[in-house]
Scaffold this motif. Structure first.
Motif, short mmCIF file in Angstrom:
data_model
loop_
_atom_site.label_atom_id
_atom_site.label_comp_id
_atom_site.label_asym_id
_atom_site.label_seq_id
_atom_site.Cartn_x
_atom_site.Cartn_y
_atom_site.Cartn_z
N ILE A 177 -37.37 -29.20 10.11
CA ILE A 177 -37.55 -30.42 10.47
C ILE A 177 -38.08 -30.20 12.29
O ILE A 177 -37.26 -29.61 12.90
CB ILE A 177 -36.39 -31.60 10.70
CG1 ILE A 177 -36.11 -31.83 9.13
CG2 ILE A 177 -36.72 -32.82 11.41
CD1 ILE A 177 -34.79 -32.52 9.23
N ARG A 178 -39.40 -30.83 12.39
CA ARG A 178 -39.67 -30.35 13.88
C ARG A 178 -39.27 -31.39 14.76
O ARG A 178 -39.47 -32.54 14.50
CB ARG A 178 -41.28 -30.57 13.95
CG ARG A 178 -41.75 -29.82 15.28
CD ARG A 178 -43.49 -29.92 15.44
NE ARG A 178 -43.51 -31.41 15.81
CZ ARG A 178 -43.60 -31.76 17.02
NH1 ARG A 178 -43.08 -31.10 17.98
NH2 ARG A 178 -43.92 -32.92 17.38
N ASN A 179 -38.59 -31.02 15.93
CA ASN A 179 -38.02 -31.90 16.66
C ASN A 179 -38.07 -31.55 18.04
O ASN A 179 -37.11 -31.80 18.79
CB ASN A 179 -36.48 -32.10 16.27
CG ASN A 179 -35.96 -33.29 16.94
OD1 ASN A 179 -36.62 -34.27 16.94
ND2 ASN A 179 -34.52 -33.10 17.28
N HIS A 180 -39.11 -30.79 18.63
CA HIS A 180 -39.31 -30.42 19.94
C HIS A 180 -40.77 -30.39 20.31
O HIS A 180 -41.60 -30.22 19.43
CB HIS A 180 -38.69 -29.25 20.47
CG HIS A 180 -39.46 -27.99 19.72
ND1 HIS A 180 -39.43 -27.71 18.59
CD2 HIS A 180 -40.16 -27.12 20.49
CE1 HIS A 180 -40.23 -26.38 18.48
NE2 HIS A 180 -40.72 -26.40 19.63
N ASP A 181 -40.99 -30.51 21.63
CA ASP A 181 -42.10 -30.31 22.04
C ASP A 181 -42.11 -29.28 23.14
O ASP A 181 -41.07 -28.72 23.51
CB ASP A 181 -42.99 -31.31 23.09
CG ASP A 181 -43.20 -32.48 22.22
OD1 ASP A 181 -43.60 -32.23 20.71
OD2 ASP A 181 -43.55 -33.71 22.67
N THR A 182 -43.32 -28.40 23.63
CA THR A 182 -43.25 -27.30 24.47
C THR A 182 -43.94 -27.81 25.80
O THR A 182 -44.99 -28.63 25.73
CB THR A 182 -44.15 -26.04 24.01
OG1 THR A 182 -43.31 -25.82 22.65
CG2 THR A 182 -44.13 -25.10 24.85
N ILE A 183 -43.35 -27.45 26.75
CA ILE A 183 -44.03 -27.55 28.21
C ILE A 183 -44.36 -26.35 28.97
O ILE A 183 -43.17 -25.53 29.33
CB ILE A 183 -43.06 -28.31 28.94
CG1 ILE A 183 -42.59 -29.91 28.43
CG2 ILE A 183 -43.53 -28.61 30.37
CD1 ILE A 183 -41.63 -30.55 29.29
N PHE A 184 -45.49 -25.79 29.16
CA PHE A 184 -45.77 -24.60 29.97
C PHE A 184 -45.83 -24.98 31.23
O PHE A 184 -46.39 -25.84 32.00
CB PHE A 184 -47.24 -24.38 29.35
CG PHE A 184 -47.37 -23.83 27.75
CD1 PHE A 184 -46.40 -22.73 27.68
CD2 PHE A 184 -48.24 -24.41 27.09
CE1 PHE A 184 -46.63 -22.26 26.30
CE2 PHE A 184 -48.23 -23.97 25.68
CZ PHE A 184 -47.29 -23.03 25.29
N TYR A 185 -45.13 -23.93 32.22
CA TYR A 185 -45.04 -24.34 33.49
C TYR A 185 -45.72 -22.95 34.20
O TYR A 185 -45.46 -21.86 33.88
CB TYR A 185 -43.44 -24.33 33.76
CG TYR A 185 -43.17 -23.92 35.20
CD1 TYR A 185 -43.73 -24.29 36.32
CD2 TYR A 185 -42.01 -23.06 35.74
CE1 TYR A 185 -43.50 -24.23 37.79
CE2 TYR A 185 -41.60 -22.74 36.95
CZ TYR A 185 -42.65 -23.36 37.93
OH TYR A 185 -42.05 -23.23 39.22
N TYR A 186 -46.94 -23.45 34.96
CA TYR A 186 -47.58 -22.37 35.61
C TYR A 186 -47.73 -22.63 36.98
O TYR A 186 -47.23 -23.71 37.56
CB TYR A 186 -48.87 -22.26 35.35
CG TYR A 186 -49.34 -21.57 33.83
CD1 TYR A 186 -50.06 -20.49 34.08
CD2 TYR A 186 -48.80 -21.93 32.82
CE1 TYR A 186 -50.33 -19.76 32.89
CE2 TYR A 186 -49.11 -21.55 31.63
CZ TYR A 186 -49.67 -20.22 31.65
OH TYR A 186 -49.98 -19.60 30.31
N VAL A 187 -47.89 -21.64 38.12
CA VAL A 187 -47.75 -21.90 39.47
C VAL A 187 -49.53 -21.41 39.97
O VAL A 187 -50.14 -20.59 39.27
CB VAL A 187 -47.08 -21.05 40.30
CG1 VAL A 187 -45.55 -21.48 40.09
CG2 VAL A 187 -46.99 -19.45 39.96
#
Length: 482
Positions: A177-187
């Motif tokens: 069961i998919r239950n997450h999103d991804t957040i990419f953090y860049y500077v």
């Protein structure tokens, strides 16, 4: 700087294509933090859901944006703009993707995103950060594009956001069961310094560190965010935050990002601002903000949200009609955006979207209580063309009769004919017990009258039926993440 410029609000909400707005309105190295939650190219038409206050099952669904791209002239132009941008690393990567993927929907999506990433890189300060929110549909490709535009060394973390508990329809999948999103953090500049305020959550009440010496600030937050306080409002059916927008994120999630990667007074930009959670969090935490969205539904929702949550907040709304000429221009350029803008102006609930047919041409519904208790409906029909006629009034009347609606509102850009006004008057009047007055059953309002402030003459309208009202907040306050 002129006195007018000094007195102008620092916060701005823009209606329009974010690529055009970025190029026209946002200066180089002027933004401290960017958060973007773009459409995920999931081949789904996301709808804003408007719950009927009468409890009817036929709740309105309006297309907020069509989360689908196709390889066409627009995609080819976006690809060409990346080629001419001067960012050879980004173009070489995009060109390699095209060779691998071919000219399909995914490639069209990536070309559209790449040219926007280049602009976001331009407007970000050397000390700034970017957080891109995505899901597995295109996340791996977007990560490569970010590496191409910002440089692989600019990548800081991949954050996993657990969107909530698992129940109901989700559990029926024949898969994990998919239950997450991804957040990419860049500077912006990995070789320099950037803003980062380390975030903590309080220890549990009975926590004692082995050997003592626990951190009085609490436990440092890692890159897996599964706090119940951060669960999606759309999963928590009882959430007081829920506004009805399908991709709404919790304020606490954006508070964490804004707190970590900006300071008071910094500028936060959300170029796909949807229902405005990022700008809400920025206002709450004392930041300046810029929001951009391509639908009038989203802009109207955010404007009402900010006015309800922060009554004293000063901000400008750019790109929406502010006079008759600009309203007429919108009617000529985009029929559906014009309809949705008119509907929002009269506190109606949008209805029908781009799919006409069984709805009888209804563009909106105003809910009201003529006796102070029972909820009734006024049906709204919007005409942005240059030619209107008496048959349109007859059609609206027929729909009123079929739907048993006591009131119909006909909003027209063109002036109504004498025959139309006579036909509308013949529909008669209705009496409202609560006000002790009678009202025309079929009312005609011209666009010019609307711009002068005229509104439907209806008793006891519920303005929160169209957009759920946000709870009032205090600027400079951070909510608990526990």
């Amino acid at each position: 700087m002129t006195a007018a410029a000094r007195n102008r609000p620092a916060n701005h909400l823009y209606y329009g294509d974010n690529l055009e707005v970025l190029r026209r309105e946002i200066g180089d190295a002027s933004v401290d933090l960017i958060y973007l939650d773009p459409p995920f190219n999931s081949n789904a038409n996301y709808n804003i859901l408007f719950r009927s206050p009468t409890g009817d099952s036929a709740d309105a669904q309006i297309e907020a944006f069509e989360d689908t791209w196709h390889w066409n002239d627009a995609a080819e132009d976006a690809f060409d703009q990346v080629a001419r941008s001067g960012n050879t690393r980004a173009f070489d990567l995009l060109n390699a993707m095209r060779a691998f993927l071919g000219e399909n929907d995914m490639m069209a999506y990536l070309a559209m995103m790449a040219v926007r990433m280049i602009e976001l890189h331009r407007v970000l300060k050397p000390t700034g950060s970017l957080y891109l929110h995505c899901d597995p549909t295109a996340g791996h490709y977007l990560k490569l594009l970010l590496d191409g535009v910002f440089g692989a060394r600019a990548f800081r973390r991949e954050i996993v956001w657990r969107s909530g508990w698992v129940s109901g329809f989700k559990t029926r999948t024949a898969n994990w069961i998919r239950n997450h999103d991804t957040i990419f953090y860049y500077v912006r500049d990995p070789a320099g310094t950037w803003t980062f305020n380390k975030q903590y959550v309080a220890h549990e009440a009975d926590y004692v560190r082995r050997g003592g010496g626990e951190n009085p600030l609490g436990k440092a937050i890692d890159d897996v965010w599964d706090d119940p306080a951060l669960y999606s409002p759309n999963i928590k059916s009882f959430s007081s935050e829920k506004l009805g927008y399908p991709t709404q994120k919790p304020v606490a999630l954006l508070e964490r990002i804004v707190s970590a990667s900006s300071n008071a007074g910094d500028v936060v930009l959300d170029p796909f601002c949807g229902c405005g959670t990022a700008v809400h969090a920025a206002q709450k935490l004392g930041r300046q903000w810029i929001g951009i969205d391509v639908t009038h539904l989203a802009i109207s929702l955010i404007e009402k949200r900010m006015q309800a949550a922060f009554p004293d907040a000063a901000f400008t709304v750019e790109g929406t009609p502010r006079d008759l000429a600009s309203a007429e221009d919108l009617a000529r350029r985009d029929k559906y955006q014009f309809q949705w803008w008119v509907v929002s102006m009269i506190d109606a609930m949008p209805h029908g979207g781009k799919r006409k047919g069984a709805d009888g041409g209804i563009d909106g519904i105003v809910y009201f209580k003529p006796d102070g208790k029972r909820t009734e409906r006024a049906l709204v029909s919007v005409k942005g063309g240059d030619n209107v006629g008496v048959q349109m009034i007859r059609d609206l009347h027929s729909t009123m009769e079929r739907e048993k609606a006591p009131v119909g509102i006909f909003v027209t850009k063109a002036l109504p004919t004498a025959a139309m006004e006579k036909e509308a008057a013949a529909v008669g009047r209705f009496h409202a017990e609560a006000s002790g007055r009678s009202y025309p059953r079929l009312q005609i309002i011209t666009l010019a009258e609307l711009m002068r402030g005229k509104r439907p003459d209806i008793p006891y309208v519920d303005p929160t039926a169209a957009f759920r009202r946000a709870a009032r907040e205090e600027t400079g306050q951070q909510g608990s993440l526990l």
